[in-house]
Design a protein around this motif. Sequence first.
Motif, PDB file in Angstrom:
ATOM      1  N   UNK A 192     -13.789  -0.206 -13.479  1.00 25.24           N
ATOM      2  CA  UNK A 192     -14.368  -1.039 -14.971  1.00 25.24           C
ATOM      3  C   UNK A 192     -14.654  -2.950 -14.894  1.00 25.24           C
ATOM      4  N   UNK A 193     -14.629  -3.619 -13.352  1.00 28.72           N
ATOM      5  CA  UNK A 193     -13.929  -5.062 -12.853  1.00 28.72           C
ATOM      6  C   UNK A 193     -15.641  -4.685 -12.275  1.00 28.72           C
ATOM      7  N   UNK A 194     -16.250  -3.683 -11.430  1.00 29.85           N
ATOM      8  CA  UNK A 194     -17.004  -4.741 -10.327  1.00 29.85           C
ATOM      9  C   UNK A 194     -18.469  -3.248 -10.960  1.00 29.85           C
ATOM     10  N   UNK A 195     -19.477  -4.056 -10.662  1.00 32.66           N
ATOM     11  CA  UNK A 195     -20.707  -3.288 -11.495  1.00 32.66           C
ATOM     12  C   UNK A 195     -21.305  -2.987 -10.757  1.00 32.66           C
ATOM     13  N   UNK A 196     -21.241  -2.937  -9.288  1.00 29.61           N
ATOM     14  CA  UNK A 196     -21.754  -2.015  -8.700  1.00 29.61           C
ATOM     15  C   UNK A 196     -21.585  -0.321  -9.044  1.00 29.61           C
ATOM     16  N   UNK A 203      -9.213  -2.897  -3.754  1.00 33.41           N
ATOM     17  CA  UNK A 203      -8.118  -3.123  -3.941  1.00 33.41           C
ATOM     18  C   UNK A 203      -8.077  -4.390  -3.200  1.00 33.41           C
ATOM     19  N   UNK A 204      -7.980  -4.644  -2.274  1.00 35.68           N
ATOM     20  CA  UNK A 204      -7.832  -5.497  -1.277  1.00 35.68           C
ATOM     21  C   UNK A 204      -8.887  -7.201  -2.634  1.00 35.68           C
ATOM     22  N   UNK A 205      -9.514  -7.056  -2.993  1.00 34.01           N
ATOM     23  CA  UNK A 205     -10.444  -8.164  -3.516  1.00 34.01           C
ATOM     24  C   UNK A 205      -9.401  -8.042  -4.938  1.00 34.01           C
ATOM     25  N   UNK A 206      -8.397  -7.037  -5.788  1.00 36.26           N
ATOM     26  CA  UNK A 206      -7.505  -7.197  -6.823  1.00 36.26           C
ATOM     27  C   UNK A 206      -5.976  -7.539  -6.322  1.00 36.26           C
ATOM     28  N   UNK A 207      -5.841  -7.257  -5.837  1.00 41.17           N
ATOM     29  CA  UNK A 207      -4.762  -7.551  -4.990  1.00 41.17           C
ATOM     30  C   UNK A 207      -4.139  -8.616  -4.735  1.00 41.17           C
ATOM     31  N   UNK A 208      -5.910  -9.674  -4.143  1.00 44.89           N
ATOM     32  CA  UNK A 208      -5.985 -10.990  -3.744  1.00 44.89           C
ATOM     33  C   UNK A 208      -6.441 -11.673  -5.060  1.00 44.89           C
ATOM     34  N   UNK A 209      -6.292 -11.405  -5.931  1.00 42.94           N
ATOM     35  CA  UNK A 209      -6.516 -12.024  -7.391  1.00 42.94           C
ATOM     36  C   UNK A 209      -8.155 -12.390  -7.136  1.00 42.94           C
ATOM     37  N   UNK A 210      -9.261 -11.850  -6.222  1.00 40.22           N
ATOM     38  CA  UNK A 210     -10.672 -12.378  -6.307  1.00 40.22           C
ATOM     39  C   UNK A 210     -11.424 -11.883  -7.651  1.00 40.22           C
ATOM     40  N   UNK A 234     -15.584 -16.562 -11.852  1.00 41.06           N
ATOM     41  CA  UNK A 234     -15.864 -16.030 -11.561  1.00 41.06           C
ATOM     42  C   UNK A 234     -17.019 -15.371 -11.021  1.00 41.06           C
ATOM     43  N   UNK A 235     -18.110 -14.408 -11.581  1.00 34.43           N
ATOM     44  CA  UNK A 235     -18.991 -13.858 -11.012  1.00 34.43           C
ATOM     45  C   UNK A 235     -18.681 -12.722  -9.975  1.00 34.43           C
ATOM     46  N   UNK A 236     -16.752 -12.547  -9.969  1.00 38.97           N
ATOM     47  CA  UNK A 236     -16.792 -11.410  -9.207  1.00 38.97           C
ATOM     48  C   UNK A 236     -17.045  -9.907  -9.557  1.00 38.97           C
ATOM     49  N   UNK A 237     -17.339  -9.855 -10.796  1.00 43.32           N
ATOM     50  CA  UNK A 237     -17.890  -8.457 -10.899  1.00 43.32           C
ATOM     51  C   UNK A 237     -18.968  -8.152 -10.604  1.00 43.32           C
ATOM     52  N   UNK A 238     -20.080  -9.264  -9.842  1.00 43.33           N
ATOM     53  CA  UNK A 238     -20.854  -9.503  -9.359  1.00 43.33           C
ATOM     54  C   UNK A 238     -21.209  -8.586  -7.824  1.00 43.33           C
ATOM     55  N   UNK A 239     -19.987  -9.143  -7.125  1.00 44.16           N
ATOM     56  CA  UNK A 239     -19.440  -8.700  -5.838  1.00 44.16           C
ATOM     57  C   UNK A 239     -20.147  -7.125  -5.313  1.00 44.16           C
ATOM     58  N   UNK A 240     -21.064  -7.553  -3.959  1.00 51.17           N
ATOM     59  CA  UNK A 240     -21.272  -6.765  -3.092  1.00 51.17           C
ATOM     60  C   UNK A 240     -20.337  -5.850  -2.638  1.00 51.17           C
TER      61      UNK A 240
END
Length: 328
Positions: free
Chosen positions: A53-57, A308-315, A319-325
Amino acid sequence: MMEEEAVLCFPQLNTSCWKPKRPRSHSVLTYILLSCISLLTVTLNLLVIISISHFKQLHTSTNFLLLSLAVSDLLVGLIMLFEGMVIDGCWYLSDIMCTMYYVLQYIATCSSVGIMVLISVDRYVAICNPLHYSTKVSPRRVKILIPLCWICCMLFVSLQMKENLKQTGQFKSCVGECVIVFNMLEQVADLVLMFILPISVIVVLYVRVFAVALTQARAMRTLIMVASRQHSVGVTAKRGEVKAARTLGVVVAVFLLCVCPLYCVSLAGQDTLFDVSSASFVICLAYFNSCLNPLVYALFYPWFRKSVRLIVTLQILKPGSFESNILK
């Protein structure tokens, strides 16, 4: 003799059901085990839901199907909290809660089967008709098919349980029993529409998928030796589709191994009175499939481990984390 081997669910009621007398340690262990599996199932599938749901890619047709499957599995994880009471032999909640337990159970099962069929179709088109995949299985179409799948499941379950829904608890023989009754027509409809037909479609499609994938793999080994850089990109894309088909094939295989025993019990010609306590093992096995799916993703999908790492570490709160590669 009965007083020595069993106890009443509600000692203050003469109409109470009896339950087998088991060591307290067994009951406590059962509740702890089911609670742990339930918590793990809910947590893992919640991670899948948040990731896609979160990551656009990750907003692809295939991943939207995995998202819907995770929602179904999350529902199963919540239902599992009530399974301990049924296995223990006494239902301490209301008749309405008993009926809702079965309704949600059947909706979750039906939606899982439906999504598995859609996943098989998705992989079939991607491997066997790749040039038209983007148009035939577009994210927009998948977003329409998924709600339709859930709506059809709800309608099917409503028709299947219409007699049980008219008056909750009408088929129980004593206080503390959670039971529903299916007539012969409803049993046949359930067996054909939720097992024989969809499983046949899944098996036929995946046999075709892996036959074509094997042929493509051989062709790619030859092509990659002489391909230019432009062609190599196409080869890499095909490899990705084959790998995705293999991973989702594992998901489908695990699903079949976990769910088939439940329907084999039905094929064995059990009584029309279906009491979960009499088939707790096969039902818990079917439930456990919902916990296994995210573990399969963790093993085969690098993007899931990274998300999962990004979610657990609250990354993901940045802002703009949804566009992470997430696919790199």
